[in-house]
Write a protein that holds these residues in place. Structure first.
Motif, PDB file in Angstrom:
ATOM      1  N   THR A 133       0.825  -1.212   0.000  1.00  0.00           N
ATOM      2  CA  THR A 133       0.000   0.000   0.000  1.00  0.00           C
ATOM      3  C   THR A 133       0.859   1.261   0.000  1.00  0.00           C
ATOM      4  N   ALA A 134       1.872   1.281   0.863  1.00  0.00           N
ATOM      5  CA  ALA A 134       2.724   2.465   0.965  1.00  0.00           C
ATOM      6  C   ALA A 134       3.441   2.758  -0.350  1.00  0.00           C
ATOM      7  N   LEU A 135       3.997   1.732  -0.974  1.00  0.00           N
ATOM      8  CA  LEU A 135       4.729   1.935  -2.217  1.00  0.00           C
ATOM      9  C   LEU A 135       3.811   2.364  -3.352  1.00  0.00           C
ATOM     10  N   PHE A 136       2.703   1.632  -3.526  1.00  0.00           N
ATOM     11  CA  PHE A 136       1.847   1.940  -4.672  1.00  0.00           C
ATOM     12  C   PHE A 136       1.281   3.352  -4.616  1.00  0.00           C
ATOM     13  N   PHE A 137       0.650   3.717  -3.521  1.00  0.00           N
ATOM     14  CA  PHE A 137      -0.023   5.010  -3.469  1.00  0.00           C
ATOM     15  C   PHE A 137       0.970   6.178  -3.469  1.00  0.00           C
ATOM     16  N   THR A 138       2.133   5.978  -2.853  1.00  0.00           N
ATOM     17  CA  THR A 138       3.134   7.040  -2.864  1.00  0.00           C
ATOM     18  C   THR A 138       3.670   7.274  -4.267  1.00  0.00           C
ATOM     19  N   ILE A 139       4.039   6.180  -4.952  1.00  0.00           N
ATOM     20  CA  ILE A 139       4.589   6.316  -6.301  1.00  0.00           C
ATOM     21  C   ILE A 139       3.541   6.822  -7.288  1.00  0.00           C
ATOM     22  N   ALA A 140       2.325   6.306  -7.172  1.00  0.00           N
ATOM     23  CA  ALA A 140       1.290   6.634  -8.161  1.00  0.00           C
ATOM     24  C   ALA A 140       0.698   8.026  -7.988  1.00  0.00           C
ATOM     25  N   PHE A 141       0.620   8.531  -6.727  1.00  0.00           N
ATOM     26  CA  PHE A 141      -0.172   9.732  -6.514  1.00  0.00           C
ATOM     27  C   PHE A 141       0.487  10.860  -5.714  1.00  0.00           C
ATOM     28  N   SER A 142       1.610  10.607  -5.053  1.00  0.00           N
ATOM     29  CA  SER A 142       2.222  11.659  -4.257  1.00  0.00           C
ATOM     30  C   SER A 142       2.740  12.792  -5.149  1.00  0.00           C
ATOM     31  N   VAL A 147       7.853  14.111 -10.698  1.00  0.00           N
ATOM     32  CA  VAL A 147       8.948  14.079 -11.660  1.00  0.00           C
ATOM     33  C   VAL A 147       8.950  12.776 -12.452  1.00  0.00           C
ATOM     34  N   ILE A 148       8.346  11.725 -11.910  1.00  0.00           N
ATOM     35  CA  ILE A 148       8.298  10.438 -12.611  1.00  0.00           C
ATOM     36  C   ILE A 148       7.555  10.573 -13.928  1.00  0.00           C
ATOM     37  N   GLU A 149       6.477  11.347 -13.910  1.00  0.00           N
ATOM     38  CA  GLU A 149       5.654  11.534 -15.110  1.00  0.00           C
ATOM     39  C   GLU A 149       5.108  12.962 -15.111  1.00  0.00           C
ATOM     40  N   PRO A 150       5.928  13.928 -15.481  1.00  0.00           N
ATOM     41  CA  PRO A 150       5.521  15.339 -15.389  1.00  0.00           C
ATOM     42  C   PRO A 150       4.238  15.668 -16.145  1.00  0.00           C
ATOM     43  N   GLY A 151       3.970  14.943 -17.218  1.00  0.00           N
ATOM     44  CA  GLY A 151       2.789  15.240 -18.012  1.00  0.00           C
ATOM     45  C   GLY A 151       1.495  14.699 -17.433  1.00  0.00           C
ATOM     46  N   ASN A 152       1.592  13.942 -16.365  1.00  0.00           N
ATOM     47  CA  ASN A 152       0.404  13.344 -15.753  1.00  0.00           C
ATOM     48  C   ASN A 152      -0.039  14.202 -14.571  1.00  0.00           C
ATOM     49  N   ASP A 153      -1.165  14.854 -14.702  1.00  0.00           N
ATOM     50  CA  ASP A 153      -1.665  15.744 -13.650  1.00  0.00           C
ATOM     51  C   ASP A 153      -2.424  14.929 -12.600  1.00  0.00           C
ATOM     52  N   VAL A 154      -1.795  14.763 -11.442  1.00  0.00           N
ATOM     53  CA  VAL A 154      -2.460  14.033 -10.348  1.00  0.00           C
ATOM     54  C   VAL A 154      -2.772  14.999  -9.203  1.00  0.00           C
ATOM     55  N   SER A 155      -2.964  16.274  -9.565  1.00  0.00           N
ATOM     56  CA  SER A 155      -3.234  17.270  -8.531  1.00  0.00           C
ATOM     57  C   SER A 155      -4.512  16.958  -7.758  1.00  0.00           C
ATOM     58  N   TRP A 156      -5.455  16.258  -8.406  1.00  0.00           N
ATOM     59  CA  TRP A 156      -6.692  15.879  -7.725  1.00  0.00           C
ATOM     60  C   TRP A 156      -6.403  15.019  -6.500  1.00  0.00           C
ATOM     61  N   ALA A 157      -5.345  14.190  -6.591  1.00  0.00           N
ATOM     62  CA  ALA A 157      -5.013  13.290  -5.485  1.00  0.00           C
ATOM     63  C   ALA A 157      -4.410  14.044  -4.309  1.00  0.00           C
ATOM     64  N   GLY A 158      -3.956  15.265  -4.555  1.00  0.00           N
ATOM     65  CA  GLY A 158      -3.358  16.065  -3.491  1.00  0.00           C
ATOM     66  C   GLY A 158      -4.333  16.981  -2.801  1.00  0.00           C
TER      67      GLY A 158
END
Length: 207
Positions: A133-142, A147-158
């Motif tokens: 859980t810690a690895l997946f959610f941190t990598i996918a949405f933190s 920087v992992i995927e600058p073009g992917n806007d995950v601001s909703w998750a923040g």
């Protein structure tokens, strides 16, 4: 690969595929249906470890990882309303979390296998599930890892919201992770029943 390991490999592959499909469907505000199928992967790993040993369990884990990678590749080619169903961050997070958590599960189980029957599956699943859980959610949405995927806007998750709608204010993805983690912990306890039954059945067949 031995023929006796094939049911475990097929079960793991089926769980990974089902979870990748069901994660697209919401269950309430904080979960998806995939949250209820994915933890079964730990059950399969632990059964294989108990009956056939750690090497067999690792083979099943590798089969699950390969299946997950294939699902991610397919998911990146399917576009929904907001873009690809699987983004690069989700693919990396999913794969890394699965492989790390499952191999850790195998190692912890093997170290505790001589204790009471429930100790190894419970401890290994709790530890593996927490790491997963810690690895997946941190990598996918933190936001810190954008920087992992600058073009992917995950601001909703923040978005800052009360934890599960009740607790202290935290990023939305933390609530999603916490809800997922609680399901995993609950299923770790429930899974002790089928673990005991399946191990007993397979052990009887191999003796």
């Amino acid at each position: 690969m031995k023929a006796i390991h094939l049911p475990g490999i097929l079960a793991m592959a089926a769980i990974v595929v089902a979870s990748n499909i069901l994660v697209q469907y919401l269950f309430g505000q904080w979960l998806t249906w995939g949250a209820f199928t994915y933890p079964l992967a730990f059950l399969v790993t632990d059964v294989m470890n108990r009956v056939y040993g750690p090497e067999a369990a690792r083979r099943v884990v590798v089969a699950g990882f390969v299946t997950g990678v294939l699902c991610s590749v397919v998911g990146t080619q399917i576009h929904g309303e907001f873009g690809p169903l699987v983004t690069i961050r989700i693919a990396i997070g999913s794969g890394l979390a699965f492989l790390t958590a499952q191999l850790l599960d195998v190692a912890v189980f093997d170290r505790l296998r001589e204790g009471r029957w429930w100790r190894a599956p419970l401890a290994s699943t709790l530890i593996g599930s927490t790491v997963d859980t810690a690895l997946f959610f941190t990598i996918a949405f933190s936001g810190a890892l954008s920087v992992i995927e600058p073009g992917n806007d995950v601001s909703w998750a923040g978005e800052m919201l009360p934890l599960l709608g009740l607790g202290p204010v935290v990023p939305l993805w933390v609530s999603l992770a916490f809800a997922d983690w609680m399901v995993k912990l609950s299923l770790a306890l429930i899974a002790l029943v089928p673990f005991r039954m399946i191990v007993g059945f397979l052990t009887a067949r191999t003796t």
